[in-house]
Write a protein that holds these residues in place. Structure first.
Motif, mmCIF file in Angstrom:
data_model
loop_
_atom_site.group_PDB
_atom_site.id
_atom_site.type_symbol
_atom_site.label_atom_id
_atom_site.label_comp_id
_atom_site.label_asym_id
_atom_site.label_seq_id
_atom_site.Cartn_x
_atom_site.Cartn_y
_atom_site.Cartn_z
ATOM 1 N N PRO A 118 -11.150 1.808 -2.097
ATOM 2 C CA PRO A 118 -10.743 3.151 -1.645
ATOM 3 C C PRO A 118 -9.488 3.092 -0.783
ATOM 4 O O PRO A 118 -9.105 2.023 -0.283
ATOM 5 C CB PRO A 118 -11.957 3.620 -0.812
ATOM 6 C CG PRO A 118 -13.078 2.720 -1.183
ATOM 7 C CD PRO A 118 -12.467 1.418 -1.576
ATOM 8 N N PRO A 119 -8.831 4.222 -0.574
ATOM 9 C CA PRO A 119 -7.657 4.271 0.300
ATOM 10 C C PRO A 119 -8.002 3.728 1.684
ATOM 11 O O PRO A 119 -9.122 3.913 2.179
ATOM 12 C CB PRO A 119 -7.308 5.762 0.360
ATOM 13 C CG PRO A 119 -7.935 6.355 -0.841
ATOM 14 C CD PRO A 119 -9.157 5.553 -1.129
ATOM 15 N N GLU A 145 0.799 -1.219 0.000
ATOM 16 C CA GLU A 145 0.000 0.000 0.000
ATOM 17 C C GLU A 145 0.835 1.273 0.000
ATOM 18 O O GLU A 145 0.283 2.375 0.024
ATOM 19 C CB GLU A 145 -0.929 0.004 1.220
ATOM 20 C CG GLU A 145 -2.041 -1.012 1.158
ATOM 21 C CD GLU A 145 -3.135 -0.606 0.186
ATOM 22 O OE1 GLU A 145 -3.958 0.256 0.536
ATOM 23 O OE2 GLU A 145 -3.152 -1.154 -0.931
ATOM 24 N N SER A 201 -6.517 0.321 -8.551
ATOM 25 C CA SER A 201 -7.017 0.604 -7.205
ATOM 26 C C SER A 201 -8.521 0.407 -7.166
ATOM 27 O O SER A 201 -9.298 1.369 -7.263
ATOM 28 C CB SER A 201 -6.638 2.029 -6.788
ATOM 29 O OG SER A 201 -5.250 2.148 -6.622
ATOM 30 N N ARG A 251 -1.149 4.620 -1.085
ATOM 31 C CA ARG A 251 -2.025 4.425 -2.244
ATOM 32 C C ARG A 251 -3.273 5.295 -2.127
ATOM 33 O O ARG A 251 -3.965 5.274 -1.127
ATOM 34 C CB ARG A 251 -2.430 2.952 -2.345
ATOM 35 C CG ARG A 251 -3.335 2.646 -3.548
ATOM 36 C CD ARG A 251 -3.734 1.191 -3.607
ATOM 37 N NE ARG A 251 -4.545 0.794 -2.460
ATOM 38 C CZ ARG A 251 -5.867 0.971 -2.386
ATOM 39 N NH1 ARG A 251 -6.525 1.548 -3.385
ATOM 40 N NH2 ARG A 251 -6.523 0.566 -1.319
ATOM 41 N N ASP A 252 -3.538 6.048 -3.171
ATOM 42 C CA ASP A 252 -4.735 6.883 -3.232
ATOM 43 C C ASP A 252 -5.086 7.099 -4.697
ATOM 44 O O ASP A 252 -4.412 7.857 -5.405
ATOM 45 C CB ASP A 252 -4.490 8.223 -2.548
ATOM 46 C CG ASP A 252 -5.768 9.067 -2.457
ATOM 47 O OD1 ASP A 252 -6.765 8.716 -3.120
ATOM 48 O OD2 ASP A 252 -5.752 10.078 -1.741
ATOM 49 N N THR A 303 -5.183 10.651 -6.435
ATOM 50 C CA THR A 303 -3.989 11.411 -6.806
ATOM 51 C C THR A 303 -2.978 10.583 -7.585
ATOM 52 O O THR A 303 -1.900 11.083 -7.925
ATOM 53 C CB THR A 303 -3.313 11.959 -5.540
ATOM 54 O OG1 THR A 303 -3.010 10.866 -4.654
ATOM 55 C CG2 THR A 303 -4.230 12.941 -4.811
#
Length: 371
Positions: A300-301, A269, A297, A284-285, A288
């Motif tokens: 969600p984060p 992550e 992904s 991880r997001d 962005t």
């Protein structure tokens, strides 16, 4: 092609379990499974929720109702089973190593091309979102020019002399074990993330235990490499299946003229970003992330993604390709052939006491496969 892809699986062990879960998550239909005996196949089909079992691989590949076959059998059988699936008109996912020799791997690339079938190898670590983010940073110049790299793949499941597995038998697993099994993953990730091919390498290997149970062992337990990339960057690679406490520790650290990036498979992550004036962890997001990282992904984060998620993303891409898509970064039989050539270069270098071996890629229409 409409409706769920009907998938067959050759093999009933750990990797078959991973493949069937990924197939189901990718909206495929696990339709048939064959293992080493009819009894084992029937039990594995029940355990893994596959619609039916077939008595053997021949029966599975000739059944005529499968869109894609996942080859999860011992290494020495990959060529035979893959050729049978292609001859029957199926698309193929074949476990790595694609074949135990580069000549056989090249044969499979050509066979897939002639059959006009999607043919993929699960180099799944490139499907972690943060590995894709590292790749995007390199491509966008965020690291500057890559100067050096430090990479390793360490496990401990064969640490003791009493530990054994069919892979330790060169007749079943091939002339290379540790490198072909996990070093191939490491080299694939190095080349995929850096955007550079390994052009030269020098290697030393070691077989620590010459016998495991009733098996005489000649393939390696460990391998250490020094590599030179196409842009001149130098790197060290360490591969071991005898590293106490390391269960599945794949790491890749790239050092550029502006900053560094480090990916750890056991901490998927995050991405460590190193700068001279300070370092930080990038989490991880998808909001962005680079587009290709965000595509991976699916949660969600803060909702951790791991190995099975990466495998599912790979199978999803392959199934998309079967249905006419062209997913970015999908590893094909050409990548499996590349790994087989690197494996033979490692063995050749080690046999010559660490001689430098040229590994610049050779590509031609005859050895590229359909993606």
């Amino acid at each position: 092609m409409t409706g769920p892809l009907r998938a067959g699986f050759i093999g009933g062990g750990f990797m078959a379990a991973v493949h069937t879960r990924a197939s189901r998550a990718a909206r495929g239909h696990p339709a048939a499974l064959a293992s080493s005996t009819p009894e084992r196949g029937a039990q594995a089909a029940r355990d893994l929720g596959v619609e039916r079992s077939e008595p053997d691989a021949h029966s599975l590949t000739t059944a005529g109702d499968l869109d894609i076959v996942h080859v999860c059998s011992p290494n020495r059988l990959h060529t035979e089973h893959t050729l049978a699936a292609l001859a029957a008109g199926a698309h193929v996912i074949c476990e790595k190593p694609l074949a135990t020799t580069a000549a056989d791997a090249e044969h499979l690339v050509r066979a897939a091309r002639e059959a006009d079938r999607v043919a993929a190898v699960p180099f799944v670590y490139r499907y972690h979102p943060m590995a894709r983010q590292a790749r995007a940073f390199v491509a966008e110049g965020e690291l500057g020019t890559v100067l050096t790299l430090d990479a390793a793949y360490l496990q401990d499941w064969l640490l003791d002399p009493d530990d054994t597995n069919w892979r330790a038998d060169p007749e079943a697993g091939g002339a290379s074990r540790a490198f072909a099994d996990i070093g191939s993953h490491l080299c694939d990730l190095v080349e995929f993330v850096s955007g550079q091919r390994i052009h030269r390498l020098t290697a030393r290997t070691r077989t620590v235990f010459g016998r495991r149970a009733d098996t005489e062992v000649t393939n390696e337990d460990t391998a250490a490499l020094l590599v030179e990339l196409g842009n001149g960057a130098l790197g060290t690679l360490l591969v071991s299946q005898l590293a106490p406490g390391r269960k599945n520790s794949l790491t890749l650290e790239l050092h550029g003229t502006r900053q560094s990036a480090r990916f750890e498979q056991e901490r998927p992550e995050e991405l460590w970003i190193g700068r001279r004036e300070g370092s930080h962890l990038l989490l991880r997001d998808p909001a962005t992330a680079a587009p290709d990282s965000a595509r991976m992904s699916v949660l969600p984060p803060g909702h951790a993604l791991g190995y099975q998620d990466a495998f599912t993303a790979f199978v999803t891409d392959v199934y998309s390709a079967v249905q006419g898509g062209r997913p970015e970064g999908m590893p094909t039989f050409a990548d499996g052939l590349r790994a087989a050539r690197l494996t033979e270069a490692v063995l050749a270098s080690a046999a010559q006491h660490g001689a430098w071996i040229e590994t610049a890629p050779e590509t031609s229409p005859e050895t590229e496969d359909r993606t």
